[in-house]
Design a protein around this motif. Structure first.
Motif, PDB file in Angstrom:
ATOM      1  N   MET A 132       0.816  -1.215   0.000  1.00 34.47           N
ATOM      2  CA  MET A 132       0.000   0.000   0.000  1.00 34.47           C
ATOM      3  C   MET A 132       0.854   1.271   0.000  1.00 34.47           C
ATOM      4  O   MET A 132       0.318   2.363  -0.166  1.00 34.47           O
ATOM      5  CB  MET A 132      -0.926   0.010   1.217  1.00 34.47           C
ATOM      6  CG  MET A 132      -1.979  -1.100   1.212  1.00 34.47           C
ATOM      7  SD  MET A 132      -2.968  -1.103   2.748  1.00 34.47           S
ATOM      8  CE  MET A 132      -3.822   0.467   2.617  1.00 34.47           C
ATOM      9  N   ALA A 133       2.149   1.133   0.211  1.00 33.67           N
ATOM     10  CA  ALA A 133       3.057   2.292   0.327  1.00 33.67           C
ATOM     11  C   ALA A 133       2.601   3.216   1.449  1.00 33.67           C
ATOM     12  O   ALA A 133       2.713   4.436   1.360  1.00 33.67           O
ATOM     13  CB  ALA A 133       3.145   3.061  -1.004  1.00 33.67           C
ATOM     14  N   MET A 134       2.092   2.612   2.509  1.00 37.68           N
ATOM     15  CA  MET A 134       1.535   3.362   3.634  1.00 37.68           C
ATOM     16  C   MET A 134       2.321   3.028   4.901  1.00 37.68           C
ATOM     17  O   MET A 134       2.206   1.923   5.438  1.00 37.68           O
ATOM     18  CB  MET A 134       0.050   2.978   3.803  1.00 37.68           C
ATOM     19  CG  MET A 134      -0.669   3.686   4.930  1.00 37.68           C
ATOM     20  SD  MET A 134      -2.449   3.267   4.969  1.00 37.68           S
ATOM     21  CE  MET A 134      -2.377   1.655   5.798  1.00 37.68           C
ATOM     22  N   PRO A 135       3.145   3.961   5.390  1.00 36.72           N
ATOM     23  CA  PRO A 135       3.925   3.667   6.596  1.00 36.72           C
ATOM     24  C   PRO A 135       3.007   3.489   7.804  1.00 36.72           C
ATOM     25  O   PRO A 135       2.005   4.190   7.930  1.00 36.72           O
ATOM     26  CB  PRO A 135       4.810   4.910   6.759  1.00 36.72           C
ATOM     27  CG  PRO A 135       4.213   5.968   5.911  1.00 36.72           C
ATOM     28  CD  PRO A 135       3.403   5.306   4.843  1.00 36.72           C
ATOM     29  N   VAL A 136       3.360   2.556   8.666  1.00 38.94           N
ATOM     30  CA  VAL A 136       2.533   2.292   9.850  1.00 38.94           C
ATOM     31  C   VAL A 136       3.419   2.136  11.086  1.00 38.94           C
ATOM     32  O   VAL A 136       4.602   1.817  10.971  1.00 38.94           O
ATOM     33  CB  VAL A 136       1.671   1.013   9.700  1.00 38.94           C
ATOM     34  CG1 VAL A 136       0.608   1.207   8.626  1.00 38.94           C
ATOM     35  CG2 VAL A 136       2.524  -0.217   9.409  1.00 38.94           C
ATOM     36  N   VAL A 137       2.804   2.372  12.237  1.00 40.71           N
ATOM     37  CA  VAL A 137       3.447   2.104  13.521  1.00 40.71           C
ATOM     38  C   VAL A 137       2.761   0.881  14.121  1.00 40.71           C
ATOM     39  O   VAL A 137       1.536   0.802  14.129  1.00 40.71           O
ATOM     40  CB  VAL A 137       3.303   3.295  14.485  1.00 40.71           C
ATOM     41  CG1 VAL A 137       3.935   2.965  15.838  1.00 40.71           C
ATOM     42  CG2 VAL A 137       3.922   4.552  13.884  1.00 40.71           C
ATOM     43  N   ILE A 138       3.570  -0.066  14.598  1.00 39.54           N
ATOM     44  CA  ILE A 138       3.034  -1.240  15.286  1.00 39.54           C
ATOM     45  C   ILE A 138       3.051  -0.978  16.781  1.00 39.54           C
ATOM     46  O   ILE A 138       4.055  -0.526  17.323  1.00 39.54           O
ATOM     47  CB  ILE A 138       3.885  -2.491  15.002  1.00 39.54           C
ATOM     48  CG1 ILE A 138       3.881  -2.819  13.502  1.00 39.54           C
ATOM     49  CG2 ILE A 138       3.403  -3.686  15.822  1.00 39.54           C
ATOM     50  CD1 ILE A 138       4.838  -3.939  13.115  1.00 39.54           C
ATOM     51  N   GLY A 139       1.941  -1.274  17.442  1.00 42.79           N
ATOM     52  CA  GLY A 139       1.930  -1.106  18.893  1.00 42.79           C
ATOM     53  C   GLY A 139       0.806  -1.878  19.547  1.00 42.79           C
ATOM     54  O   GLY A 139       0.002  -2.531  18.860  1.00 42.79           O
ATOM     55  N   SER A 140       0.767  -1.797  20.869  1.00 37.30           N
ATOM     56  CA  SER A 140      -0.293  -2.456  21.647  1.00 37.30           C
ATOM     57  C   SER A 140      -1.356  -1.446  22.008  1.00 37.30           C
ATOM     58  O   SER A 140      -1.057  -0.300  22.333  1.00 37.30           O
ATOM     59  CB  SER A 140       0.267  -3.007  22.957  1.00 37.30           C
ATOM     60  OG  SER A 140       1.003  -4.155  22.725  1.00 37.30           O
ATOM     61  N   LYS A 141      -2.599  -1.892  21.983  1.00 37.58           N
ATOM     62  CA  LYS A 141      -3.682  -1.046  22.472  1.00 37.58           C
ATOM     63  C   LYS A 141      -3.631  -1.011  23.999  1.00 37.58           C
ATOM     64  O   LYS A 141      -3.220  -1.982  24.633  1.00 37.58           O
ATOM     65  CB  LYS A 141      -5.027  -1.618  22.005  1.00 37.58           C
ATOM     66  CG  LYS A 141      -5.262  -1.491  20.499  1.00 37.58           C
ATOM     67  CD  LYS A 141      -5.519  -0.049  20.115  1.00 37.58           C
ATOM     68  CE  LYS A 141      -5.799   0.110  18.632  1.00 37.58           C
ATOM     69  NZ  LYS A 141      -5.925   1.521  18.241  1.00 37.58           N
ATOM     70  N   THR A 142      -4.073   0.098  24.568  1.00 40.57           N
ATOM     71  CA  THR A 142      -4.194   0.159  26.021  1.00 40.57           C
ATOM     72  C   THR A 142      -5.466  -0.587  26.437  1.00 40.57           C
ATOM     73  O   THR A 142      -6.306  -0.922  25.588  1.00 40.57           O
ATOM     74  CB  THR A 142      -4.296   1.619  26.479  1.00 40.57           C
ATOM     75  OG1 THR A 142      -5.365   2.243  25.760  1.00 40.57           O
ATOM     76  CG2 THR A 142      -3.003   2.365  26.198  1.00 40.57           C
ATOM     77  N   ALA A 143      -5.596  -0.838  27.734  1.00 33.25           N
ATOM     78  CA  ALA A 143      -6.722  -1.643  28.237  1.00 33.25           C
ATOM     79  C   ALA A 143      -8.066  -1.128  27.740  1.00 33.25           C
ATOM     80  O   ALA A 143      -8.936  -1.904  27.330  1.00 33.25           O
ATOM     81  CB  ALA A 143      -6.681  -1.682  29.769  1.00 33.25           C
ATOM     82  N   ALA A 144      -8.245   0.198  27.735  1.00 31.21           N
ATOM     83  CA  ALA A 144      -9.548   0.747  27.363  1.00 31.21           C
ATOM     84  C   ALA A 144      -9.845   0.605  25.872  1.00 31.21           C
ATOM     85  O   ALA A 144     -11.000   0.620  25.457  1.00 31.21           O
ATOM     86  CB  ALA A 144      -9.609   2.225  27.752  1.00 31.21           C
ATOM     87  N   GLU A 145      -8.802   0.489  25.072  1.00 29.81           N
ATOM     88  CA  GLU A 145      -8.980   0.438  23.612  1.00 29.81           C
ATOM     89  C   GLU A 145      -8.887  -0.992  23.071  1.00 29.81           C
ATOM     90  O   GLU A 145      -9.084  -1.223  21.884  1.00 29.81           O
ATOM     91  CB  GLU A 145      -7.891   1.283  22.917  1.00 29.81           C
ATOM     92  CG  GLU A 145      -7.871   2.757  23.295  1.00 29.81           C
ATOM     93  CD  GLU A 145      -8.947   3.557  22.549  1.00 29.81           C
ATOM     94  OE1 GLU A 145      -9.465   3.058  21.532  1.00 29.81           O
ATOM     95  OE2 GLU A 145      -9.263   4.668  23.004  1.00 29.81           O
TER      96      GLU A 145
END
Lengths: 502, 502
Positions: free
Chosen positions: B204-217
């Motif tokens: 997609m040529a779309m840069p992304v950040v990988i991460g964990s959701k917080t408890a509420a999300e």
């Protein structure tokens, strides 16, 4: 009496064909019933087969100029009211959505809430919603032809269901096309039934007859319905695909109009055509035997399974290494424009059990590899279309694997064709017709294909009803010799195929 | 003030970003609203893009050992009752099927009939029905890991919908896997978010950040939810894919148990992960400009469109012939492991109109060919990522076409990355945070990504609500330096990304 050989599937085809069919599906891990009545879970082995069918068909659709699109699952009830006005005793068996929320029931459990202003139905086909969309898309002759296909799930509330052959939810493709002239629409109808016949014969290894449906069997609203008809091993016919020339009937109902080069506004000419997961059922019933499923190589999820045979961890390492290098070598070969597909089954399961696992799943070629085979640089090969396994040198196997797969594909087609030819007759009188279709047992074999001249559909309807026989189609090819009707003796221009059917 | 250049899309991004988005979809023929509220028709150009996404993802899923299967569209209401017992104020917005027939209403029109004993809902996800099936499939450690994916349509009765981003019916894939150990399930969860990130960035040529959701999300019931987050051109975040480590929560609720090697019966460890047609929305918002859609070459339905330019029938013949031979030559080239995709647009439409048609649809390369170009054995090339067209020799074009496509792909990625970097800040105090996220206009730009240390989700919730900001994720990589919470000043181990979001 000789003792019957033990088979992997019980009952056998000869004992109880419908039950045998269910047992093959189970033994081959193709599908299973779900918690929702009439809906199935398609398991990975069955779904992979369907994916291969989809890929091949989709390539053929695109090569003939079609594009895929996607239309909504739900259809407003009012879209069916027009149809209902014209149909006496209208009742549509379909899933009706009436609410858009679940909430706790004060009496316990949940209850539907949020009643919709207008009920929605789950598409039994997308004919109507696609037609309404096409009416907007088509404005000028420059917009034509419009050649659209959709891959989708559809739902019909069937009372009696049978896995793959008739399920409440099923997967299919539906082609819908719009043309400026009658001739182009007729040509499209023929082109797509030819695509289906090509797919059936060259991918499924299933011979088919192309023909037109008679008025009583035609798709409602169609001017002409072409179908491909195949013979199953119980001699029943199965309609495997249809292509409809709809004339201007649907464009008039749905107001699909275009401005012609002349400047006049005209109604367009439309077609529709489809095949479904029913083809998986057809494939099972065409080739499988009393040991389970038999896959034509061109559609097989795996062409080859390698079974490492060893006694201890030491021999295991060598055998698995040999298997892996053999897999790599075989995968570098190509069959039917694609790499050869190979898996290794290294599960910790008894050798015999493992072998039968893959026999029942229909893998075209099994290769057993043990320490002695490695010494001889050979393998022990079992072809699913042959009863005996044979030893074969590794180099010979690699260099001929594409030919072997071709040969299996051809053998399956030839067998199916022979079965059809052996059970196809020409009948010219009612007595012979009655005898041909009178069977003692609902669960075994059922006559075959009877080619008969017929004059008039209505007059033979009581006879057909009595014998549970239907007119499958009026074959398109080699059908120009007039004769007399087998039932009434009246002059008749064409022959039709009569058969019991799924 | 200089007069703004005329653009193909009105309003522009700067004027009204949400409306610009809708206009790009319309101008690029990607989708349109259907007669059913909240459901869209995906038109051929949009669907072809989705097919390319599907193909790429499906290959990646299979390369990581997954198999596809298919589960029923409908789910018995009772399957949700267990869930309802645990959720206060339970209300599920979903399509509820209560009847299985339509029949004529004595007052006119049609009405639902054949009331079902138990209502059925259209799957909002297949989590529950797949879980119930897995409970049967999984018996022994030999059955694990079980790695299944499904491509399907799902339905959620959304109140506010927006094409591709949030629709009542949407297309997606849902992966569901079962493992014998916690470590394997965690590894799977990571593997699949990495697959999604690979797809987002390299296809997609779309840069992304990988991460964990917080408890509420987090996904309800998940132990850990990983997501990929991308920045759109209005600086809002879009969650483009999620991968959930479900621990034993779902296997306990659904009784997915297996006999371990030790002989003990144990609860399995499960994961689920999914992406949807929402990715099409993300793609549109990442690359498109005020002239319409911009397609990254790796996913473009066509890489190149050839536009024959001629004045009369005589020049037409030569130009079309040249175009056809050029098409053939270009199609023999390969880009990113596949043949170059080329179309000729020979419709009887004005040249300017035809050019803009393909600009708006985002075709990476346009080639204009007229009689003078043929004389020079050259073409006039327009790259969608550059404002000016240039002349280029035919031989040079053919030999470098793959490089040009690579360059366009890279340029789009670099631009998107630069936009993200230019609008990513580190914030350590509340005042700066407030200023960053305070916007004058809902329809234009919205701050960006703010990296902030935070100590405790609950205490900052009122602030986030006030500013309509959410915690997108706690980035996985390079996030080990402790600091103090931007809002409370308390010690904080990790940074999170804060942003407004879709």
């Amino acid at each position: 009496m000789a003792k019957a050989p033990k088979t992997a599937i019980s009952p056998t085809r000869a004992d109880d064909y419908p039950q045998w069919y269910q047992e093959v599906i189970k033994a081959a891990d193709l599908a299973e019933n779900s918690p929702v009545r009439g809906c199935m879970v398609i398991k990975p082995w069955g779904y992979n087969l369907w994916e291969n069918m989809q890929r091949a068909l989709d390539d053929m659709f695109k090569a003939t100029g079609h594009q895929n699109a996607y239309f909504p699952l739900l259809i407003p009830m009012s879209f069916l009211e027009k149809e209902a006005e014209h149909v006496e005793g209208f009742a549509k068996e379909c899933a009706v959505v009436t609410h858009h929320r679940l909430e706790p029931d004060p009496d316990g459990g949940l209850r539907p809430a949020g009643k919709l202003e207008e009920p929605l139905i789950i598409r039994p086909t997308s004919e109507m919603i696609i037609g309404a969309t096409f009416a907007k898309w088509v404005q000028s002759h420059r917009d034509l032809p419009l050649l659209i296909n959709q891959w989708a799930n559809v739902m019909r509330w069937e009372m009696r269901t049978r896995m793959f052959l008739r399920t409440a939810e099923f997967l299919w493709q539906e082609g819908h096309t719009v043309h400026a002239t009658e001739a182009e629409a007729v040509e499209e109808t023929e082109r797509m039934i030819d695509v289906y016949a090509d797919f059936a014969e060259n991918w499924m290894a299933m011979p088919v007859v192309i023909g037109s449906k008679t008025a009583a069997e035609r798709f409602p609203g169609a001017v002409d319905t072409l179908s491909i008809e195949a013979m199953m091993q119980d001699r029943k016919a199965l309609q495997a695909g249809t292509s409809h020339f709809l004339g201007q009937n649907f464009s008039k109902a749905q107001e699909i109009m275009f401005q012609a080069e002349s400047g006049e506004r005209e109604h367009a000419w439309t077609t529709s055509w489809g095949v479904s997961t029913r083809l998986v059922g057809a494939l099972i019933m065409t080739h499988s035997d009393d040991d389970g499923f038999v896959l034509p190589p061109r559609l097989a999820p795996q062409h080859i399974v390698i079974l490492p045979i060893y006694r201890d961890d030491e021999s295991r390492a060598a055998v698995v290494e040999y298997a892996q290098s053999l897999k790599k070598e075989l995968e570098a070969q190509r069959y039917a424009d694609a790499p050869v597909r190979v898996m290794i089954d290294d599960r910790d399961v008894r050798g015999g059990e493992k072998k039968w696992h893959h026999v029942k799943r229909g893998v075209p070629i099994r290769l057993e590899v043990g320490p002695k085979d490695i010494e001889k640089n050979a393998v022990f090969m079992g072809r699913r279309d042959q009863p005996k396994s044979i030893g074969v040198g590794r180099d010979e196997l690699v260099s001929t694997v594409a030919d072997i797969l071709s040969d299996i594909q051809q053998t399956l087609f030839d067998r199916a064709l022979k079965l059809r030819e052996d059970n196809t007759v020409t009948i010219t009188d009612e007595k012979t017709f009655r005898d041909f279709f009178t069977t003692k047992d609902e669960n075994t074999i059922h006559g075959g294909f009877a080619y008969c001249h017929f004059a008039d559909e209505e007059s033979i309807e009581p006879l057909l009803k009595e014998l549970k026989v239907t007119i499958r189609c009026v074959p398109r090819d080699n059908n120009d010799t007039p004769g007399t009707c087998f039932a009434t003796g009246k002059p008749a221009a064409k022959q039709a195929i009569f058969a019991k059917a799924y």
